[in-house]
Design an enzyme around this catalytic site. Structure first.
Site, mmCIF file in Angstrom:
data_model
loop_
_atom_site.group_PDB
_atom_site.id
_atom_site.type_symbol
_atom_site.label_atom_id
_atom_site.label_comp_id
_atom_site.label_asym_id
_atom_site.label_seq_id
_atom_site.Cartn_x
_atom_site.Cartn_y
_atom_site.Cartn_z
ATOM 1 N N ASN A 26 104.074 5.638 44.750
ATOM 2 C CA ASN A 26 103.410 5.627 46.208
ATOM 3 C C ASN A 26 102.875 4.704 46.240
ATOM 4 O OD1 ASN A 26 103.006 6.526 48.090
ATOM 5 N ND2 ASN A 26 102.653 8.583 48.580
ATOM 6 N N ASP A 27 101.167 4.862 45.645
ATOM 7 C CA ASP A 27 99.913 4.026 45.610
ATOM 8 C C ASP A 27 100.390 2.257 45.967
ATOM 9 O OD1 ASP A 27 98.386 6.374 46.877
ATOM 10 O OD2 ASP A 27 97.367 6.546 44.947
ATOM 11 N N VAL A 28 101.750 2.375 44.568
ATOM 12 C CA VAL A 28 101.786 1.063 43.979
ATOM 13 C C VAL A 28 102.537 0.024 45.289
ATOM 14 C CG1 VAL A 28 100.592 1.519 41.864
ATOM 15 C CG2 VAL A 28 103.409 1.463 42.454
ATOM 16 N N VAL A 29 103.379 1.112 46.077
ATOM 17 C CA VAL A 29 103.686 0.217 46.896
ATOM 18 C C VAL A 29 103.839 0.345 48.458
ATOM 19 C CG1 VAL A 29 106.153 0.363 45.694
ATOM 20 C CG2 VAL A 29 105.523 2.526 46.840
ATOM 21 N N SER A 41 95.880 8.588 45.333
ATOM 22 C CA SER A 41 95.081 7.617 46.132
ATOM 23 C C SER A 41 94.512 9.415 47.701
ATOM 24 C CB SER A 41 95.081 6.430 47.397
ATOM 25 O OG SER A 41 96.156 6.700 48.040
#
Ligand code: NAP
Length: 254
Positions: free
Chosen positions: A180-183, A221
């Site tokens: 999620n956060d890393v994309v 996050s």
């Protein structure tokens, strides 16, 4: 008190930093007690934790001062204004050249073997399969590498973020497995985002993106991810392991 305002994607750095402080306090205790073992072990623990914190900051494109004093967490969970309709897709929509982007959800679902099996089936059908590794995907450095190695994914199929990003526009399908956060494209596109400047795997530049997650849960996050609302993105809901197994069965029938 120092770490109360820190949150969101900065939390792992803080955890590693606190770990390092614990080591340094052991070393200090060693000096008081005249205990060499405490001094040596504490110093090693303290400094390795500190080096790890700095490496994690670099991977997230943030300075350690910013992490500690930037009040990052104060805006965690902020409404980022991402709105629209999430496009749901079915198993039939997934095809052709594929880049898998694993994240924390793959770890919780223990879906690495299912991902590898699907990857194998696609490769047998002439599809080029790559696995994109973000430096802070999952919950510890190297988390995804360990899981994929356990599933016998060849090292040559693993691509660092900087290697895979230039290939994204030529990628037919990016399969986001519990990441999620890393994309999150807000890190690149929205200077006001709490994660602005954090490097991401740019799956939104692929021709099609399929996101495997259980529902509308947020990432570490706590931020909404505008990727999920883009026309290029399809949401395939369900536990990543069973979804990947179902996908593999669908591919076998083709
Ligand atoms: P993430 O942002 O935490 O997102 C994980 C996603 O997986 C969630 O949105 C969740 O959505 C989904 N999920 C959870 N269980 C699932 C399951 N069984 N099947 C399918 N999907 C599932 O993960 P990420 O993209 O890997 O990012 C890592 C985050 O952790 C970053 O913010 C990073 O800074 C932080 N962090 C990293 C480290 C490190 O060193 N690597 C350490 C600590 C923290 P649903 O709930 O909707 O399923």
């Amino acid at each position: 008190m120092l770490v109360i305002p820190i949150g969101a994607a900065d939390m792992p750095v803080v955890m590693s930093l606190l770990n390092s402080y614990a080591g340094l306090s052991s070393a200090a205790t060693g000096f008081v007690l005249h205990n060499n073992v405490l001094i040596i072990a504490g110093t090693l623990d303290g400094f390795s934790g500190f080096i790890l914190s700095i490496l994690m900051c670099r991977a997230m494109n943030r300075s350690i001062t910013n992490v500690l004093f930037g009040g990052f967490g104060a805006v965690a969970g902020t409404d980022t204004g991402a709105t629209g309709t999430m496009r749901e897709v079915t198993l039939d929509d997934v095809a052709n050249q594929v880049v898998f982007v694993p994240g924390y959800g793959m770890a919780t679902a223990q879906a690495q073997h299912a991902a590898r099996e699907l990857g194998n089936l696609l490769e047998e059908r002439g599809v080029s399969v790559k696995y994109a590794i973000h430096p802070v995907a999952g919950r510890m450095p190297g988390h995804m590498n360990v899981l994929l190695a356990e599933a016998n994914v060849p090292y040559s199929s693993l691509y660092e973020m900087d290697q895979i990003n230039p290939e994204m526009p030529q990628t037919d399908v990016a399969v986001v497995v519990g990441a999620n956060d890393v994309v999150n494209p807000d890190a690149r596109d929205n200077p006001k985002s709490p994660i602005a400047g954090m490097p991401i795997i740019e799956v939104d530049k692929a021709k099609s993106v399929i996101v495997l997650k259980r529902g509308k849960g947020k990432g570490f996050s706590g931020l909404e991810n505008p990727l999920f609302f883009k026309p290029v993105t399809g949401m395939l809901y369900g536990d990543a392991k069973s979804t990947l197994t179902n996908l593999a069965q669908a591919v076998q029938k083709v």
